[in-house]
Scaffold this motif. Structure first.
Motif, short mmCIF file in Angstrom:
data_model
loop_
_atom_site.label_atom_id
_atom_site.label_comp_id
_atom_site.label_asym_id
_atom_site.label_seq_id
_atom_site.Cartn_x
_atom_site.Cartn_y
_atom_site.Cartn_z
N GLY A 1 -21.95 48.98 13.21
CA GLY A 1 -20.52 48.89 12.97
C GLY A 1 -19.69 48.86 14.23
N LYS A 2 -20.35 48.73 15.41
CA LYS A 2 -19.62 48.65 16.66
C LYS A 2 -18.92 47.30 16.81
N LEU A 3 -19.51 46.25 16.25
CA LEU A 3 -18.94 44.90 16.31
C LEU A 3 -18.79 44.37 14.90
N VAL A 4 -17.68 43.70 14.64
CA VAL A 4 -17.45 43.05 13.35
C VAL A 4 -16.82 41.69 13.61
N PRO A 5 -17.09 40.70 12.74
CA PRO A 5 -16.48 39.38 12.90
C PRO A 5 -14.96 39.47 12.82
N ALA A 6 -14.28 38.83 13.76
CA ALA A 6 -12.82 38.90 13.80
C ALA A 6 -12.19 38.30 12.54
N ASP A 7 -12.77 37.21 12.02
CA ASP A 7 -12.22 36.59 10.81
C ASP A 7 -12.28 37.55 9.62
N ASP A 8 -13.37 38.32 9.53
CA ASP A 8 -13.49 39.28 8.43
C ASP A 8 -12.42 40.36 8.54
N VAL A 9 -12.15 40.80 9.76
CA VAL A 9 -11.14 41.83 9.96
C VAL A 9 -9.76 41.32 9.57
N ARG A 10 -9.45 40.09 10.02
CA ARG A 10 -8.13 39.53 9.69
C ARG A 10 -7.97 39.36 8.18
N ALA A 11 -9.02 38.89 7.51
CA ALA A 11 -8.94 38.70 6.06
C ALA A 11 -8.76 40.04 5.34
N GLN A 12 -9.49 41.05 5.78
CA GLN A 12 -9.37 42.36 5.16
C GLN A 12 -7.98 42.96 5.36
N MET A 13 -7.43 42.81 6.57
CA MET A 13 -6.09 43.32 6.84
C MET A 13 -5.04 42.60 6.01
N ALA A 14 -5.22 41.28 5.81
CA ALA A 14 -4.28 40.52 4.99
C ALA A 14 -4.31 41.00 3.54
N ARG A 15 -5.53 41.25 3.03
CA ARG A 15 -5.65 41.75 1.65
C ARG A 15 -5.00 43.12 1.52
N LEU A 16 -5.21 43.96 2.51
CA LEU A 16 -4.62 45.30 2.47
C LEU A 16 -3.10 45.23 2.49
N ALA A 17 -2.56 44.34 3.34
CA ALA A 17 -1.11 44.19 3.43
C ALA A 17 -0.53 43.71 2.09
N ARG A 18 -1.22 42.77 1.45
CA ARG A 18 -0.74 42.28 0.14
C ARG A 18 -0.75 43.39 -0.91
N GLN A 19 -1.80 44.20 -0.89
CA GLN A 19 -1.89 45.29 -1.87
C GLN A 19 -0.76 46.30 -1.68
N VAL A 20 -0.47 46.64 -0.43
CA VAL A 20 0.62 47.58 -0.15
C VAL A 20 1.95 46.99 -0.60
N ASP A 21 2.15 45.71 -0.34
CA ASP A 21 3.41 45.06 -0.71
C ASP A 21 3.57 45.03 -2.23
N GLU A 22 2.49 44.74 -2.94
CA GLU A 22 2.56 44.69 -4.41
C GLU A 22 2.85 46.07 -5.01
N VAL A 23 2.22 47.09 -4.43
CA VAL A 23 2.46 48.45 -4.94
C VAL A 23 3.91 48.87 -4.69
N SER A 24 4.42 48.59 -3.50
CA SER A 24 5.80 48.99 -3.19
C SER A 24 6.80 48.23 -4.06
N ALA A 25 6.50 46.96 -4.35
CA ALA A 25 7.40 46.17 -5.20
C ALA A 25 7.43 46.74 -6.61
#
Length: 205
Positions: A120-144
């Motif tokens: 877990g020291k290295l992770v693909p950058a694309d996977d990280v960006r996709a996961q962060m985007a999903r997390l941001a959408r979930q937070v936005d939907e919950v707050s809405a």
């Protein structure tokens, strides 16, 4: 030009005297790196070190760490003089050893990256960006979704139309989201495209 007995040379490079005799017998230390003949022959240090580094088995050198000691011993000795003929860099055996060394290093680097990824020291950058985007959408939907509850509570408390309160809350939320987006954009411009991560072979970085 530094010349040592076999015993002193063995101590210099961190091996046993028997190993030095074995190198001489196998030709890893050639006659041109010896001064004298037979058991009393002494070793021309720089020339012998140069020959050993090229002629010894690459895998063995990397495995037991002698290659590192040889490099260290070589830097501590005097530079070879014209008494010892220069090593031919076009020699086939020399080129083969270099290729084997490069191949071994590439393998070690691949193994180190795979181990770092597994831990877990290295992770693909694309996977990280996709996961962060999903997390941001979930937070936005919950707050809405929470705005409806906020509007109902405020409307009931102050006797206001729930629809008007909800409309106002959404306007404020959208305005704040726009400001936050601009701040995040400015911060992202300072983030480097890549991050250097040093991996140590055979252990954690």
């Amino acid at each position: 030009m530094q010349v040592l007995s076999k015993g002193d040379f063995a101590r210099e490079v961190g091996v046993s005297p028997g190993r030095v005799s074995q190198w001489i017998a196998e030709g890893k230390i050639g006659p041109d790196a010896l001064e004298g003949e037979g058991r009393s022959a002494k070793i021309i240090v720089d020339r012998a070190l140069e020959q050993i580094k090229v002629r010894r088995d690459v895998g063995q050198s990397l495995g037991n760490g002698i290659g590192t000691r040889l490099l260290g011993a070589s830097s501590a000795t005097e530079q070879p003089t014209s008494t010892a003929p220069p090593l031919r860099t076009d020699d086939v055996a020399y080129q083969i050893q270099l290729e084997r060394l490069k191949s071994e290093r590439r393998k070690n680097e691949r193994d180190a990256v795979e181990e770092a990824t597994r831990r877990g020291k290295l992770v693909p950058a694309d996977d990280v960006r996709a996961q962060m985007a999903r997390l941001a959408r979930q937070v936005d939907e919950v707050s809405a979704a929470m705005l409806v509850d906020f509007a109902s509570a405020i409307a009931g408390k102050f006797g206001l139309p729930q629809r008007d309160v909800l409309h106002l809350l959404r306007e404020v939320r959208n305005e704040k989201k726009g400001v936050a987006a601009q701040v995040a954009k400015g911060q992202s411009e300072d983030v480097p495209a890549t991050v250097e991560y040093v991996i140590e072979e055979g252990g954690e970085a």
